[in-house]
Design an enzyme around this catalytic site. Structure first.
Site, short mmCIF file in Angstrom:
data_model
loop_
_atom_site.label_atom_id
_atom_site.label_comp_id
_atom_site.label_asym_id
_atom_site.label_seq_id
_atom_site.Cartn_x
_atom_site.Cartn_y
_atom_site.Cartn_z
N CYS A 86 -1.04 -1.03 -2.46
CA CYS A 86 -0.24 -0.67 -3.63
C CYS A 86 0.20 -1.92 -4.38
CB CYS A 86 0.97 0.15 -3.21
SG CYS A 86 2.13 -0.72 -2.13
N CYS A 130 1.84 8.46 -1.73
CA CYS A 130 2.12 9.46 -2.75
C CYS A 130 1.04 10.55 -2.74
CB CYS A 130 2.19 8.81 -4.13
SG CYS A 130 3.53 7.61 -4.32
N CYS A 141 0.74 2.20 -12.14
CA CYS A 141 1.63 3.22 -11.57
C CYS A 141 2.38 2.66 -10.36
CB CYS A 141 0.82 4.46 -11.19
SG CYS A 141 1.84 5.87 -10.70
N CYS A 142 1.66 1.98 -9.49
CA CYS A 142 2.30 1.37 -8.31
C CYS A 142 3.31 0.31 -8.72
CB CYS A 142 1.24 0.74 -7.40
SG CYS A 142 0.24 1.92 -6.48
#
Length: 242
Positions: free
Chosen positions: A232, A208, A125-126
């Site tokens: 991240c 986030c 996702c990062c």
């Protein structure tokens, strides 16, 4: 760009390694002035709009009022973060603040990789929402700036003012390496700077929404709780292909 400025290809070591940082700003203002004096518009500040970022923005606005600032707008940030960005734009109207979005919206990512990817594979996702967008934002730039501090974590404890960045094959400038968390807040309060309101609610590090919680102990303990993950990926070397 000053031809004497180190690039990724010519870097042999931090040229500011032996600089006397025992001044009022622990070298930060001098490093920023050096960086913009050497790289000019070839320098991009990747801004998180955290507490350290607020300090850097104030220094940058004085050294290079029209500096390029990139915010990685993942589409998953707190409203308080977006509110802060609007306040910063009003305080420093000449800064070129770019809201860099990933190629996929949150909905498109869910369609392609399944819902709530951050719960199953936060690294992926990062990579999609932060690392690849920064790679794109740094295209054509020789150097970028970050608010890393040595005391934040073990992985950041050896950061220098000027670093060879293997992740983005660039030069990474880190003016705040010698600052403490108390130094950051002393500067914010002394200069009456705006900051993210979540900092007053036990969120020293704000990212986030799905991957940010109240801190358990140290400054980054509220990030990616439940995973063996504290970064991240922007500040570590590795493959970004997803």
């Amino acid at each position: 760009m000053n031809t004497s400025a180190p690039t990724y290809e010519t870097f042999t070591g931090d040229p500011l390694l032996h600089m006397d940082f025992e001044d009022g700003h622990k070298g930060a203002r001098r490093v920023i002035e050096w960086a913009y004096g050497h790289y000019g518009k070839q320098l991009v500040y990747a801004c998180s709009f955290g507490a350290e970022a607020i300090v850097l923005l104030d220094f940058i606005a004085k050294a290079q009022p029209d500096a390029d600032v990139v915010f990685l707008d993942t589409g998953l940030h707190f409203q308080e973060t977006y509110d802060l960005i609007e306040k910063v734009k009003k305080r420093y109207p000449k800064l070129n603040i770019h809201m860099k979005k990933p190629d996929l919206t949150v909905e498109e990512q869910a369609e392609k990789h399944g819902p709530a990817l951050w719960k199953r594979n936060p690294d992926q996702c990062c990579a999609i929402r932060k690392i690849k967008p920064l790679e794109e934002a740094l295209t054509g730039a020789t150097a970028w700036m970050s608010g890393l501090r040595r005391e934040q974590s073990a992985s950041r404890s050896h950061t220098n003012f000027v670093n060879k960045d293997e992740r983005f094959q660039s030069i990474k400038i880190c003016p705040l390496i010698h600052w403490t968390w108390e130094d950051v807040w002393d500067y914010i309060r002394l200069n009456s700077l705006d900051y993210n309101e979540l900092h007053d609610q036990s969120y020293p590090s704000v990212g986030c929404i799905p991957c940010t919680a109240k801190a358990l102990d140290d400054g980054r303990s509220g990030r990616w709780q439940g995973f063996n993950k504290t970064e991240c990926g922007l500040h570590t070397a590795g493959d970004t292909k997803q």
